[in-house]
Write a protein that holds these residues in place. Structure first.
Motif, PDB file in Angstrom:
ATOM      1  N   ARG B 162       0.832  -1.207   0.000  1.00  0.00           N
ATOM      2  CA  ARG B 162       0.000   0.000   0.000  1.00  0.00           C
ATOM      3  C   ARG B 162       0.867   1.256   0.000  1.00  0.00           C
ATOM      4  O   ARG B 162       0.579   2.222  -0.697  1.00  0.00           O
ATOM      5  CB  ARG B 162      -0.928   0.011   1.213  1.00  0.00           C
ATOM      6  N   VAL B 163       1.932   1.248   0.816  1.00  0.00           N
ATOM      7  CA  VAL B 163       2.820   2.413   0.885  1.00  0.00           C
ATOM      8  C   VAL B 163       3.440   2.673  -0.487  1.00  0.00           C
ATOM      9  O   VAL B 163       3.476   3.807  -0.970  1.00  0.00           O
ATOM     10  CB  VAL B 163       3.927   2.205   1.947  1.00  0.00           C
ATOM     11  N   LEU B 164       3.897   1.595  -1.136  1.00  0.00           N
ATOM     12  CA  LEU B 164       4.553   1.716  -2.440  1.00  0.00           C
ATOM     13  C   LEU B 164       3.602   2.269  -3.500  1.00  0.00           C
ATOM     14  O   LEU B 164       3.941   3.202  -4.230  1.00  0.00           O
ATOM     15  CB  LEU B 164       5.048   0.342  -2.905  1.00  0.00           C
ATOM     16  N   ILE B 165       2.406   1.682  -3.574  1.00  0.00           N
ATOM     17  CA  ILE B 165       1.448   2.145  -4.586  1.00  0.00           C
ATOM     18  C   ILE B 165       1.041   3.583  -4.291  1.00  0.00           C
ATOM     19  O   ILE B 165       0.981   4.428  -5.185  1.00  0.00           O
ATOM     20  CB  ILE B 165       0.212   1.223  -4.658  1.00  0.00           C
ATOM     21  N   GLY B 166       0.809   3.858  -2.993  1.00  0.00           N
ATOM     22  CA  GLY B 166       0.418   5.209  -2.601  1.00  0.00           C
ATOM     23  C   GLY B 166       1.487   6.233  -2.956  1.00  0.00           C
ATOM     24  O   GLY B 166       1.178   7.366  -3.351  1.00  0.00           O
ATOM     25  N   ALA B 167       2.754   5.826  -2.850  1.00  0.00           N
ATOM     26  CA  ALA B 167       3.868   6.744  -3.101  1.00  0.00           C
ATOM     27  C   ALA B 167       3.806   7.345  -4.498  1.00  0.00           C
ATOM     28  O   ALA B 167       4.265   8.470  -4.720  1.00  0.00           O
ATOM     29  CB  ALA B 167       5.193   6.012  -2.918  1.00  0.00           C
ATOM     30  N   PHE B 168       3.200   6.631  -5.420  1.00  0.00           N
ATOM     31  CA  PHE B 168       3.155   7.141  -6.785  1.00  0.00           C
ATOM     32  C   PHE B 168       2.059   8.180  -6.999  1.00  0.00           C
ATOM     33  O   PHE B 168       1.937   8.743  -8.079  1.00  0.00           O
ATOM     34  CB  PHE B 168       3.077   5.982  -7.782  1.00  0.00           C
ATOM     35  N   SER B 169       1.289   8.467  -5.927  1.00  0.00           N
ATOM     36  CA  SER B 169       0.268   9.522  -6.008  1.00  0.00           C
ATOM     37  C   SER B 169       0.916  10.861  -6.274  1.00  0.00           C
ATOM     38  O   SER B 169       0.350  11.726  -6.938  1.00  0.00           O
ATOM     39  CB  SER B 169      -0.503   9.643  -4.699  1.00  0.00           C
ATOM     40  N   PHE B 170       2.124  11.082  -5.721  1.00  0.00           N
ATOM     41  CA  PHE B 170       2.768  12.397  -5.821  1.00  0.00           C
ATOM     42  C   PHE B 170       3.146  12.708  -7.265  1.00  0.00           C
ATOM     43  O   PHE B 170       3.103  13.840  -7.697  1.00  0.00           O
ATOM     44  CB  PHE B 170       4.011  12.449  -4.936  1.00  0.00           C
ATOM     45  N   ARG B 171       3.527  11.673  -7.995  1.00  0.00           N
ATOM     46  CA  ARG B 171       3.942  11.855  -9.376  1.00  0.00           C
ATOM     47  C   ARG B 171       2.740  11.795 -10.319  1.00  0.00           C
ATOM     48  O   ARG B 171       2.593  12.626 -11.197  1.00  0.00           O
ATOM     49  CB  ARG B 171       4.912  10.740  -9.730  1.00  0.00           C
ATOM     50  N   PHE B 172       1.872  10.781 -10.118  1.00  0.00           N
ATOM     51  CA  PHE B 172       0.802  10.527 -11.090  1.00  0.00           C
ATOM     52  C   PHE B 172      -0.586  10.990 -10.627  1.00  0.00           C
ATOM     53  O   PHE B 172      -1.546  10.882 -11.382  1.00  0.00           O
ATOM     54  CB  PHE B 172       0.757   9.032 -11.428  1.00  0.00           C
ATOM     55  N   LEU B 173      -0.711  11.453  -9.384  1.00  0.00           N
ATOM     56  CA  LEU B 173      -1.954  12.005  -8.847  1.00  0.00           C
ATOM     57  C   LEU B 173      -3.123  11.019  -8.741  1.00  0.00           C
ATOM     58  O   LEU B 173      -4.220  11.400  -8.367  1.00  0.00           O
ATOM     59  CB  LEU B 173      -2.411  13.222  -9.668  1.00  0.00           C
ATOM     60  N   ALA B 174      -2.900   9.774  -9.109  1.00  0.00           N
ATOM     61  CA  ALA B 174      -3.973   8.787  -8.992  1.00  0.00           C
ATOM     62  C   ALA B 174      -3.393   7.482  -8.501  1.00  0.00           C
ATOM     63  O   ALA B 174      -2.361   7.036  -9.002  1.00  0.00           O
ATOM     64  CB  ALA B 174      -4.670   8.583 -10.326  1.00  0.00           C
ATOM     65  N   SER B 175      -4.009   6.878  -7.492  1.00  0.00           N
ATOM     66  CA  SER B 175      -3.517   5.582  -7.023  1.00  0.00           C
ATOM     67  C   SER B 175      -4.638   4.732  -6.457  1.00  0.00           C
ATOM     68  O   SER B 175      -4.474   3.531  -6.264  1.00  0.00           O
ATOM     69  CB  SER B 175      -2.432   5.768  -5.960  1.00  0.00           C
ATOM     70  N   GLN B 176      -5.805   5.343  -6.222  1.00  0.00           N
ATOM     71  CA  GLN B 176      -6.856   4.628  -5.517  1.00  0.00           C
ATOM     72  C   GLN B 176      -7.261   3.322  -6.197  1.00  0.00           C
ATOM     73  O   GLN B 176      -7.353   2.284  -5.543  1.00  0.00           O
ATOM     74  CB  GLN B 176      -8.077   5.527  -5.332  1.00  0.00           C
ATOM     75  N   SER B 177      -7.469   3.356  -7.522  1.00  0.00           N
ATOM     76  CA  SER B 177      -7.956   2.135  -8.165  1.00  0.00           C
ATOM     77  C   SER B 177      -6.895   1.042  -8.142  1.00  0.00           C
ATOM     78  O   SER B 177      -7.229  -0.141  -8.053  1.00  0.00           O
ATOM     79  CB  SER B 177      -8.442   2.416  -9.585  1.00  0.00           C
ATOM     80  N   PHE B 178      -5.605   1.430  -8.174  1.00  0.00           N
ATOM     81  CA  PHE B 178      -4.543   0.418  -8.086  1.00  0.00           C
ATOM     82  C   PHE B 178      -4.497  -0.187  -6.684  1.00  0.00           C
ATOM     83  O   PHE B 178      -4.224  -1.368  -6.513  1.00  0.00           O
ATOM     84  CB  PHE B 178      -3.191   1.027  -8.445  1.00  0.00           C
ATOM     85  N   LEU B 179      -4.761   0.664  -5.675  1.00  0.00           N
ATOM     86  CA  LEU B 179      -4.786   0.156  -4.304  1.00  0.00           C
ATOM     87  C   LEU B 179      -5.913  -0.853  -4.129  1.00  0.00           C
ATOM     88  O   LEU B 179      -5.731  -1.905  -3.518  1.00  0.00           O
ATOM     89  CB  LEU B 179      -4.964   1.315  -3.320  1.00  0.00           C
ATOM     90  N   TYR B 180      -7.092  -0.517  -4.694  1.00  0.00           N
ATOM     91  CA  TYR B 180      -8.220  -1.446  -4.582  1.00  0.00           C
ATOM     92  C   TYR B 180      -7.910  -2.757  -5.292  1.00  0.00           C
ATOM     93  O   TYR B 180      -8.230  -3.843  -4.814  1.00  0.00           O
ATOM     94  CB  TYR B 180      -9.505  -0.828  -5.142  1.00  0.00           C
TER      95      TYR B 180
END
Lengths: 270, 266
Positions: B162-180
């Motif tokens: 979760r931390v890793l996928i979330g980390a890419f929010s800063f660059r790509f602004l979207a991570s929620q669907s990948f987390l799910y």
């Protein structure tokens, strides 16, 4: 009947708007379908391990079972009860006042919304069929007659799903919050509908319970007709008859509940 | 030490905040129980009819299932807020963590508590206790210590994803669907013995995602089934350290990715 015919353009408009909404949120649709494909992949691994070296168990061969599970899980996507969340949101936002003031009956509007949502989902589900074939299995229908009976049964299943979704949505007239009910319904349909295990493998007490509930009409009945597990004409008629019974019973209940719900309307921010 | 105390205080405040919505709390817990219950009911009915799954009995699968759920709940204690990270990045809400004198990741993870973890822990402990009636494990002190380490290690491994996928929010602004999606991969596949999957999935769940280490490998140790592993059984005993390695790497990546945060143009 003529009232329905004269309002038909309005209903079509509502349905096509809802179709566009579904399309606008296509990332969610694709995400939802990915989860379904993952589930099919898991079910294939689990069932293959459970069968081990046996070719068939209780007269069900593994490839047939996988067709059953694949088709069952895919068609459930089309019958997601969006009305539960839709009605709740309209009530929560106060938009329900607007809906009730429209010149076409509210229940008819809701039906049109579900038709639109399902029509919007249909192309995505059709496009995922090759993938579903790869991760699970999909054999052609048992016969031409089975294919025709399957589509009739699928249509009845859709009507039942819509009516249940509508009933759960109407609950929101009293509770405002009905999100949880919809989620619980989806899991109950998966399990008691037979999308994870065909009812054939249920222990007898659980089977009796499943037979009394409406969920089997969502997966087990249509898919059994498709695979030929229900193939005797008399049995097909009986299975379709059971679905017609549920459509009729749920229609009466939905109409009766609506008579009460109308009086319970509270419009916020009206 | 002060940091940890402050973290705990923030987490407790987040919990009190979430519990204010009583109906929601109740509904979310019931939903979590029904979700996990449906998955387990499937395994239960299947194994009552088919006796075993790749050599695993009903009790053993239940043991794995319960352990996985407990791990999932523990992982959620601090990583629930990640599902809302991309929104906080897009709206500029993330600003607040950068101007306070505590590590941003710590503040972020303690701001809100995911109520569903209580449903998961309830279901997990229930299934785990039931499984213990069926498999009869000799709970020596060493086994108990290993169980605790396995739960922590597994939770770190799942949390790291979760931390890793979330980390890419800063660059790509979207991570929620990948987390799910990652979450459903874990809840779908981690509850079953890895041996039922094909080679590709086995490799994927061992090296690309630490899914095998969340519950399966520790369960083979506790159930004395390490013979089925394709690696040296001794390696299974150090499975909990895999989680430590994953979380250390994930936190590093997260802290480096924060530099890409641009805030919202107010």
């Amino acid at each position: 009947m003529s009232a329905v015919a004269s309002s038909l353009p309005a209903y079509l408009k509502l349905a096509s708007l809802q179709m566009q909404v579904t399309h606008a949120y296509r990332a969610d649709v694709i995400g939802g379908l990915s989860v379904v494909l993952l589930r099919i992949l898991l079910l294939k691994a689990v069932w293959t391990a459970a069968y081990a070296d046996r070719a068939s168990v209780d007269g069900v061969a593994l490839p047939d079972l996988m067709t059953f599970v694949t088709l069952g899980n895919l068609q459930l996507v089309l019958m997601r009860p969006m009305l539960v969340w839709y009605v709740q949101r309209r009530i929560h936002d106060g938009q329900i006042g607007l809906d009730l003031a429209r010149p076409v009956p509210f229940l008819g509007q809701l039906f049109a919304q579900q038709v639109g949502a399902t029509a919007g989902l249909l192309p995505f589900v059709v496009l995922s069929i090759p993938l579903a074939f790869l991760v699970g299995n999909l054999a052609p229908p048992a016969s031409a007659a089975a294919a025709i009976a399957y589509f009739a049964s699928l249509l009845l299943a859709f009507l039942i799903a819509t009516l249940i979704g509508l009933l759960m949505g109407l609950v929101a007239f009293w509770t405002v919050q009905s999100l949880g009910v919809g989620v619980i319904y989806e899991f109950a349909t998966q399990f008691f509908g037979g999308a994870l295990i065909p009812l054939t493998f249920f222990p007898s007490a659980l089977r009796t319970l499943a037979n009394l509930l409406p969920f089997q009409t969502q997966v087990f009945i249509p898919v059994s007709i498709y695979t030929g597990a229900i193939s005797d004409p008399a049995d097909i008629v009986q299975a379709l008859g059971l679905q017609v019974f549920w459509v009729a019973a749920l229609s009466v209940i939905a109409w009766a509940v609506w008579q009460y719900a109308k009086r319970a309307v509270t419009v916020y921010r009206g | 030490m002060t940091k940890i105390n402050l973290g705990i205080a923030l987490w407790m405040a987040g919990l009190r905040g979430a519990l204010q919505y009583r109906t929601d709390t109740f509904i979310v817990i019931v939903m979590a129980l029904v979700f996990q219950g449906t998955g387990f009911a499937f395994a239960w009915v299947l194994l009552s009819r088919f006796e075993s799954l790749a050599g695993w009995t009903l009790g053993q699968v239940a043991f794995l299932y319960g352990l996985r759920l407990i791990v999932h709940a523990v992982a959620g204690v601090l990583t629930g807020p990640f599902f809302g990270l991309d929104w906080q990045v897009r709206s500029g809400e993330f600003d607040r963590y950068l101007i306070r004198p505590l590590p941003p990741l710590l503040q972020f993870m303690t701001q809100r508590v995911e109520i569903s973890i209580f449903g998961d822990v309830l279901g997990g402990v229930g299934i785990f206790l039931l499984a213990n009636q069926l498999v009869g494990i000799a709970w020596t002190p060493i086994a108990l210590v290993y169980l605790l380490l396995a739960i922590v290690g597994g939770a770190l491994a799942e949390g790291a994803v979760r931390v890793l996928i979330g980390a890419f929010s800063f660059r790509f602004l979207a991570s929620q669907s990948f987390l799910y999606l990652a979450d459903s991969v874990f809840s779908t596949f981690a509850n079953y013995p890895l041996t039922i999957f094909g080679t590709l999935l086995k490799l994927l769940f061992t090296f690309v995602l630490p899914l095998a280490f969340v519950a399966y490998v520790p369960a083979t140790v506790l159930l004395d089934r390490t013979a089925e592993l394709q690696v040296n059984p001794l390696l299974a005993y150090i499975a909990p350290t895999v989680g430590v390695i994953w979380i250390a790497a994930a936190v590093r990546v997260f802290n480096r990715e924060i530099r890409n945060y641009q805030s919202a143009g107010h």
